[in-house]
Design an enzyme around this catalytic site. Structure first.
Site, PDB file in Angstrom:
ATOM      1  N   PHE A 134       0.860  -1.180   0.000  1.00  0.00           N
ATOM      2  CA  PHE A 134       0.000   0.000   0.000  1.00  0.00           C
ATOM      3  C   PHE A 134       0.904   1.239   0.000  1.00  0.00           C
ATOM      4  O   PHE A 134       1.849   1.314   0.788  1.00  0.00           O
ATOM      5  CB  PHE A 134      -0.870  -0.037   1.250  1.00  0.00           C
ATOM      6  CG  PHE A 134      -2.025   0.919   1.229  1.00  0.00           C
ATOM      7  CD1 PHE A 134      -3.245   0.539   0.693  1.00  0.00           C
ATOM      8  CD2 PHE A 134      -1.902   2.182   1.762  1.00  0.00           C
ATOM      9  CE1 PHE A 134      -4.327   1.428   0.688  1.00  0.00           C
ATOM     10  CE2 PHE A 134      -2.972   3.073   1.765  1.00  0.00           C
ATOM     11  CZ  PHE A 134      -4.184   2.684   1.225  1.00  0.00           C
ATOM     12  N   ASP A 136       2.504  -5.991   7.655  1.00  0.00           N
ATOM     13  CA  ASP A 136       1.305  -5.169   7.718  1.00  0.00           C
ATOM     14  C   ASP A 136       0.109  -6.091   7.488  1.00  0.00           C
ATOM     15  O   ASP A 136       0.009  -6.743   6.444  1.00  0.00           O
ATOM     16  CB  ASP A 136       1.377  -4.071   6.650  1.00  0.00           C
ATOM     17  CG  ASP A 136       0.236  -3.069   6.785  1.00  0.00           C
ATOM     18  OD1 ASP A 136      -0.872  -3.490   7.202  1.00  0.00           O
ATOM     19  OD2 ASP A 136       0.440  -1.883   6.475  1.00  0.00           O
ATOM     20  N   TYR A 189     -10.432  -0.660  10.947  1.00  0.00           N
ATOM     21  CA  TYR A 189     -11.705  -0.211  10.361  1.00  0.00           C
ATOM     22  C   TYR A 189     -12.071  -1.027   9.139  1.00  0.00           C
ATOM     23  O   TYR A 189     -13.102  -0.777   8.526  1.00  0.00           O
ATOM     24  CB  TYR A 189     -11.630   1.284   9.995  1.00  0.00           C
ATOM     25  CG  TYR A 189     -10.382   1.673   9.229  1.00  0.00           C
ATOM     26  CD1 TYR A 189     -10.268   1.425   7.872  1.00  0.00           C
ATOM     27  CD2 TYR A 189      -9.298   2.256   9.882  1.00  0.00           C
ATOM     28  CE1 TYR A 189      -9.121   1.745   7.182  1.00  0.00           C
ATOM     29  CE2 TYR A 189      -8.145   2.584   9.199  1.00  0.00           C
ATOM     30  CZ  TYR A 189      -8.057   2.323   7.850  1.00  0.00           C
ATOM     31  OH  TYR A 189      -6.904   2.632   7.169  1.00  0.00           O
ATOM     32  N   LYS A 190     -11.218  -1.996   8.755  1.00  0.00           N
ATOM     33  CA  LYS A 190     -11.531  -2.839   7.594  1.00  0.00           C
ATOM     34  C   LYS A 190     -12.280  -4.077   8.088  1.00  0.00           C
ATOM     35  O   LYS A 190     -13.424  -3.978   8.500  1.00  0.00           O
ATOM     36  CB  LYS A 190     -10.246  -3.159   6.835  1.00  0.00           C
ATOM     37  CG  LYS A 190      -9.653  -1.911   6.180  1.00  0.00           C
ATOM     38  CD  LYS A 190      -8.292  -2.100   5.546  1.00  0.00           C
ATOM     39  CE  LYS A 190      -7.806  -0.787   4.931  1.00  0.00           C
ATOM     40  NZ  LYS A 190      -6.369  -0.777   4.646  1.00  0.00           N
ATOM     41  N   ARG A 236     -12.925  -3.855  -7.153  1.00  0.00           N
ATOM     42  CA  ARG A 236     -12.546  -4.670  -6.000  1.00  0.00           C
ATOM     43  C   ARG A 236     -13.784  -5.084  -5.214  1.00  0.00           C
ATOM     44  O   ARG A 236     -14.662  -4.263  -4.941  1.00  0.00           O
ATOM     45  CB  ARG A 236     -11.644  -3.810  -5.120  1.00  0.00           C
ATOM     46  CG  ARG A 236     -10.616  -4.548  -4.333  1.00  0.00           C
ATOM     47  CD  ARG A 236      -9.587  -3.569  -3.823  1.00  0.00           C
ATOM     48  NE  ARG A 236     -10.176  -2.557  -2.944  1.00  0.00           N
ATOM     49  CZ  ARG A 236      -9.589  -2.087  -1.847  1.00  0.00           C
ATOM     50  NH1 ARG A 236      -8.406  -2.544  -1.478  1.00  0.00           N
ATOM     51  NH2 ARG A 236     -10.159  -1.158  -1.115  1.00  0.00           N
TER      52      ARG A 236
HETATM   53  C1  LIG Z   1      -5.696   0.533   4.587  1.00  0.00           C
HETATM   54  C2  LIG Z   1      -4.214   0.489   4.628  1.00  0.00           C
HETATM   55  C3  LIG Z   1      -3.476   1.553   5.180  1.00  0.00           C
HETATM   56  C4  LIG Z   1      -4.150   2.819   5.657  1.00  0.00           C
HETATM   57  O1  LIG Z   1      -3.365   3.534   6.540  1.00  0.00           O
HETATM   58  P1  LIG Z   1      -4.031   4.617   7.512  1.00  0.00           P
HETATM   59  O2  LIG Z   1      -2.916   5.269   8.188  1.00  0.00           O
HETATM   60  O3  LIG Z   1      -4.953   3.865   8.425  1.00  0.00           O
HETATM   61  O4  LIG Z   1      -4.833   5.552   6.661  1.00  0.00           O
HETATM   62  C5  LIG Z   1      -2.110   1.415   5.254  1.00  0.00           C
HETATM   63  N1  LIG Z   1      -1.486   0.297   4.815  1.00  0.00           N
HETATM   64  C6  LIG Z   1      -2.163  -0.732   4.267  1.00  0.00           C
HETATM   65  C7  LIG Z   1      -1.430  -1.936   3.804  1.00  0.00           C
HETATM   66  C8  LIG Z   1      -3.538  -0.656   4.133  1.00  0.00           C
HETATM   67  O5  LIG Z   1      -4.207  -1.643   3.564  1.00  0.00           O
END
Ligand SMILES: *Cc1c(COP(=O)(O)O)cnc(C)c1O
Length: 397
Positions: free
Chosen positions: A113, A184, A209-210, A356
């Protein structure tokens, strides 16, 4: 056996919506609103400052962390909540680099990400020690682990395609080469069983939050393996990670164990909402969850192949190396997703051409999947996406 009709009833799902985006923002669990109201009215409202002690606000980041720990195969006392995932990535990487000071390479992949890579880049620049962020193809990660690598930093499940790394074997190879590993778990926690202890992972981070349904802005988590906790020196050395915050010493001394990864005042109401949302996991067997998730995603793929020749499957075909989502490649994916959403099937879009769909057995069943594909096939067949209102890009896609 987990009763998924019971878990489904525990969510607020709007009438007429098939929600296939719980991999991005989980829906509202039934008990959350009342608990948030209680925290606002009875705790904040009536207890005022006393609530930090009386309502357990100060202990909450670790208490909730212990519940997350169970879901990711980590021992109690190895997870603490706070901040956002971006911040937790930064913290984990800063600490990991300090534990491996002779080496300069952070290895990651281009399926990560972007914020993880952005945070790494920002950290390496401010360290000013000529570190290198080496970003390779996901398939090339294993061969790229060598004895120059200080830290292997990966996202377990690719947010775009759902491709899943082999956590155990990559961690082992990295350790054999003398590197530390950060996982992660943004798209893993609450989607499948994770075994951090079995893999001997050094650090893990994730958001809530996911798949954990903590609500927009829910705090992130960080895990540090118990034997490393007293060796890590927090880069974000905030007062609530101090050994004795209320001694108000002018010098920073890291707190005991995982508490040192706390930074500042926790988001109490938000964390209370998360804590309530986690109740459902007491009734869920993660192996049942994963089996159901695979059934649903396999059904989705089979139906898409039968009914929607216009798209190609962008996710791995082998469910064992796929997370809890399926992505479809389609040139007009953005417009097609808007047309789907207009018909009550909510997924999302990731540039340049990825539609998705998340499969979350807690509240999605086979009927939903069949209906969603039918609606999608209709849209593609009739080119219903080909309308100006479906091409206007919103800020969040
Ligand atoms: C959703 C996601 C994030 C989001 O980061 P935030 O700091 O919570 O906005 C970061 N890394 C990955 C791999 C994600 O899937």
């Amino acid at each position: 056996m987990t009763d998924f009709s019971k878990t489904r009833a525990a969510f607020h799902l709007p009438e007429g919506v098939i929600y296939l985006d719980g991999n991005s923002l989980g829906p509202l669990p039934a008990g959350v609103e009342a608990r948030a109201r209680h925290a606002i009215e009875s705790e904040w409202g009536d207890m005022l400052i006393r609530a930090w002690n009386q309502a357990g606000w100060m202990a909450q980041p670790k208490r909730v962390g212990d519940r997350i720990a169970k879901l990711i195969g980590a021992p109690a006392g190895s997870v603490v909540m706070g901040d956002t995932l971006s911040i937790k990535v930064y913290q984990a990487l800063a600490s990991a680099l300090e534990l491996n000071p002779e080496r300069k390479v952070v290895l990651s992949d281009n399926g990560n990400f972007p914020t993880d890579l952005y945070m790494a880049d920002g950290l390496l620049r401010s360290l000013g020690k000529e570190h290198e962020l080496r970003v390779v193809d996901p398939e090339a990660v294993e061969a790229s682990i060598d004895d120059t690598v200080a830290v292997l930093m990966l996202t377990h499940v690719d947010y775009r395609t759902g491709r899943m790394h082999d956590m155990a074997s990559l961690t082992k190879k990295a350790h054999d080469c003398g590197a530390l590993v950060i996982w992660d778990l943004a798209h893993s926690a609450g989607a499948m069983r994770v075994d951090l202890t079995g893999c001997n992972a050094d650090f893990a981070v994730g958001c809530t939050y996911k798949y954990l349904n903590g609500g927009p802005g829910a705090p992130a988590f960080i895990h540090v393996r118990p034997d490393l906790q007293d060796k890590v020196r927090p880069a974000l050395s905030g007062w609530l990670g101090h050994e004795a915050p209320f001694a108000f010493d002018l010098d920073y001394r890291p707190g005991a164990g995982i508490e040192r990864m706390r930074v500042g005042t926790p988001p109490v109401v938000q964390m209370t909402m998360l804590e309530a949302a986690l109740d459902i996991w007491d009734e869920v067997d993660l192996d049942d969850l994963r089996a159901r998730s695979i059934e649903l995603s396999e059904l989705f793929i089979a139906e898409v192949e039968k009914q929607a020749p216009q798209v190609t499957i962008a996710s791995p075909r082998d469910p064992q190396i796929r997370g809890s989502q399926v992505s479809l490649k389609f040139e007009h994916g953005y417009a097609a997703m808007q047309a789907l959403i207009a018909r009550g099937v909510i997924g999302d879009f990731r540039a340049p051409d990825m539609m998705r769909f998340g499969f979350t057995p807690l509240y999605i069943d086979e009927n939903d999947v069949r209906q969603a594909v039918e609606i999608l096939a209709g849209i593609l067949e009739t080119r219903a996406w080909d309308r100006p209102e479906f091409t206007k890009r919103e800020k969040v896609t």
